[in-house]
Write an enzyme that holds these catalytic residues in place. Structure first.
Site, PDB file in Angstrom:
ATOM      1  N   ASP A 159      38.060  18.424  84.599  1.00 58.17           N
ATOM      2  CA  ASP A 159      37.908  19.878  84.677  1.00 58.17           C
ATOM      3  C   ASP A 159      39.303  20.432  84.975  1.00 58.17           C
ATOM      4  OD1 ASP A 159      37.572  22.517  85.476  1.00 58.17           O
ATOM      5  OD2 ASP A 159      35.726  22.129  86.581  1.00 58.17           O
ATOM      6  N   ARG A 201      24.815  29.894  64.788  1.00 56.26           N
ATOM      7  CA  ARG A 201      24.647  28.878  65.838  1.00 56.26           C
ATOM      8  C   ARG A 201      25.423  27.617  65.469  1.00 56.26           C
ATOM      9  NH1 ARG A 201      20.704  25.486  65.512  1.00 56.26           N
ATOM     10  NH2 ARG A 201      19.049  26.964  65.010  1.00 56.26           N
ATOM     11  N   TYR A 257      33.855  21.792  92.324  1.00 55.64           N
ATOM     12  CA  TYR A 257      33.371  23.157  92.140  1.00 55.64           C
ATOM     13  C   TYR A 257      31.870  23.201  92.475  1.00 55.64           C
ATOM     14  CZ  TYR A 257      32.121  27.450  89.704  1.00 55.64           C
ATOM     15  OH  TYR A 257      31.639  28.690  89.400  1.00 55.64           O
ATOM     16  N   LYS A 301      38.218  31.914  83.351  1.00 56.99           N
ATOM     17  CA  LYS A 301      39.343  32.009  84.287  1.00 56.99           C
ATOM     18  C   LYS A 301      40.650  32.279  83.525  1.00 56.99           C
ATOM     19  CE  LYS A 301      35.990  30.817  87.026  1.00 56.99           C
ATOM     20  NZ  LYS A 301      35.675  29.459  87.467  1.00 56.99           N
TER      21      LYS A 301
HETATM   22  C1  LIG Z   1      34.459  28.713  87.358  1.00 64.97           C
HETATM   23  C2  LIG Z   1      34.562  27.260  87.294  1.00 64.97           C
HETATM   24  C3  LIG Z   1      33.618  26.500  86.601  1.00 64.97           C
HETATM   25  C4  LIG Z   1      32.391  27.109  85.947  1.00 64.97           C
HETATM   26  O1  LIG Z   1      32.720  27.990  84.923  1.00 64.97           O
HETATM   27  P1  LIG Z   1      31.820  29.256  84.523  1.00 64.97           P
HETATM   28  O2  LIG Z   1      32.558  29.855  83.383  1.00 64.97           O
HETATM   29  O3  LIG Z   1      31.745  30.121  85.736  1.00 64.97           O
HETATM   30  O4  LIG Z   1      30.475  28.734  84.163  1.00 64.97           O
HETATM   31  C5  LIG Z   1      33.814  25.122  86.549  1.00 64.97           C
HETATM   32  N1  LIG Z   1      34.848  24.534  87.156  1.00 64.97           N
HETATM   33  C6  LIG Z   1      35.766  25.233  87.842  1.00 64.97           C
HETATM   34  C7  LIG Z   1      36.904  24.520  88.494  1.00 64.97           C
HETATM   35  C8  LIG Z   1      35.654  26.607  87.938  1.00 64.97           C
HETATM   36  O5  LIG Z   1      36.547  27.288  88.637  1.00 64.97           O
END
Ligand SMILES: *Cc1c(COP(=O)(O)O)cnc(C)c1O
Length: 405
Positions: free
Chosen positions: A190, A64, A116, A215
């Site tokens: 982000d 952890r 998002y 992603k």
């Molecule tokens: C998918 C996504 C998230 C969240 O990520 P997860 O891995 O699904 O928790 C946050 N911001 C954007 C722009 C995303 O496309």
């Protein structure tokens, strides 16, 4: 052995170690400290590490707090994100959860108005449970932030491009406004839509950049991960403290998968982006309203180009009719109907019915999110196949004036 690897609590590799162009750095993982000269970083699938003696603790004691496979992917990501320190957690939302724990009750967040869906949900939760207020503003107009900056401001949360409306925020200008007026505030970007290959917010003035590693970074939709990059070691230490305290660090196997996936980021993105540019041109030529920062018609084309080295591989377009949009989405064979993006396979979706359905309809309307919007996330398939499949779906749906061919 305790002296082989720096532990997770140690600072990640500093950005100054970047020596080659991105595509070279991203595939070059420093594993020179491996005791057996393993070419690929091994998976340290262990929860605990033995100590040499009752009081002699090593670099690692408990996964952890730190694990060598996780440290390797963190160091590698720090390098490609130009971060002083990178940290990996179990999802993109987990990354934002860690970041928002730096905000105390009574402090405030300023965020965009085309966020998002999951980000909106977490911010509403914080408002209800911790009395942390978020002001949603139109971040495409940098000056609109000025009235909201105060000594209560702790985080300024930006997405650029936004998803799914592909709006651009001026990261350098907004960062300067925030840093000049609110020394206690952190600018957080982000950067999931762009990936570090195309845009590196820490080089543009942000303090924290984070990604859904689910992603583009992993690229194959076979794991969930979140990645946080901090510009300074002190912010990195604060974030690490939260991760260790809450136990959301990425598992050894998922850390390994993420490291494996990220090595091909540049080739994947080059191919996906080139196909997306062709598809955007095609759709615009058919008369659809297309949202894509690679089109000259995008109102913030120049601003995007000043911050990023490419438009990416996600676009959205409007058909003018939700029924037509539904028939297009259902008429494609090659494009999977799926949320998410960044995968090697191409995806099609209707954000208002899928990824953004958690945003209440009246707020979607307020934020001018069209119900008929279709989002395309372009993969690495042959671009001619993708175009032909899309064209037949447009024809079936009656979206083209006269069936072509
Ligand atoms: C998918 C996504 C998230 C969240 O990520 P997860 O891995 O699904 O928790 C946050 N911001 C954007 C722009 C995303 O496309």
């Amino acid at each position: 052995m305790t002296d082989i690897l720096p532990s997770s609590p140690a600072a990640s590799v500093a950005s100054t170690t970047r020596r080659y162009r991105f595509a070279t750095e991203v595939v070059t993982v420093d594993n020179s400290d491996d005791p057996h000269n393993a070419a690929s970083v091994p998976i340290y699938q262990t929860a605990t590490f033995k100590q040499k003696g009752a009081t002699a603790t090593g670099e690692y004691d408990y996964s952890r707090s730190g694990n060598p496979t996780r440290t390797h992917v963190e160091n590698h990501l720090a390098k490609i994100m130009s971060a002083e320190r990178a940290l990996v957690v179990t999802s993109g939302m987990g990354a934002l959860d860690v970041i928002t724990r730096l905000v105390k009750t009574g402090e405030e967040i300023i965020a965009g108005d085309d966020l998002y869906g999951g980000t909106n949900r977490l911010l509403s939760f914080l408002a209800k449970s911790q009395n942390v207020k978020t002001h949603h503003i139109d971040t495409t107009k940098s000056d609109s932030i000025l009235p909201y900056l105060s000594d209560k401001t702790r985080l300024v949360l930006l997405e650029s491009p936004t998803n799914p409306l592909i709006k651009i925020s001026d990261i350098p200008t907004i960062s300067k406004y925030v840093h000049d007026r609110c020394p206690n505030a952190l600018v957080v970007v982000d950067n999931t839509m762009m990936s570090p290959y195309l845009q590196r917010p820490l080089e543009l003035g942000a303090d924290i950049s984070y990604h859904s590693g689910t992603k583009y970074l992993s690229g194959h939709h076979d794991l969930m991960a979140g990645v946080i990059g901090a510009k300074t070691a002190s912010v990195g230490d604060e974030l690490y403290y939260v991760i260790n305290a809450t136990g959301c660090g990425l598992s050894p196997f998922d850390s390994w998968l993420l490291l494996r996936g990220v090595k091909t980021l540049a080739v994947r993105m080059d191919k996906q982006q080139a196909s997306c540019i062709r598809i955007a041109d095609y759709l615009e030529a058919q008369g659809f309203k297309v949202h894509f920062p690679g089109l000259r018609s995008h109102p913030q084309y120049d601003l995007h180009a000043s911050m990023a080295s490419g438009p990416g591989a996600v676009l959205s377009f409007e058909t003018g009719d939700t029924g037509i949009s539904e028939r297009i989405v259902e008429g494609t064979k090659l494009w999977s109907i799926s949320v998410s993006f960044g995968c090697v396979n191409s995806l099609i979706s209707m954000p208002c019915r899928m990824s953004h359905a958690s945003i209440p309809a009246h707020i979607r309307a307020e934020r001018s999110l069209p119900e008929d919007l279709i989002r395309l996330c372009v993969g690495i398939e042959d671009a001619d196949d993708l175009l032909e499949d899309l064209e037949q779906a447009l024809n079936i749906a009656g979206a083209l004036p006269t069936p072509s061919k």
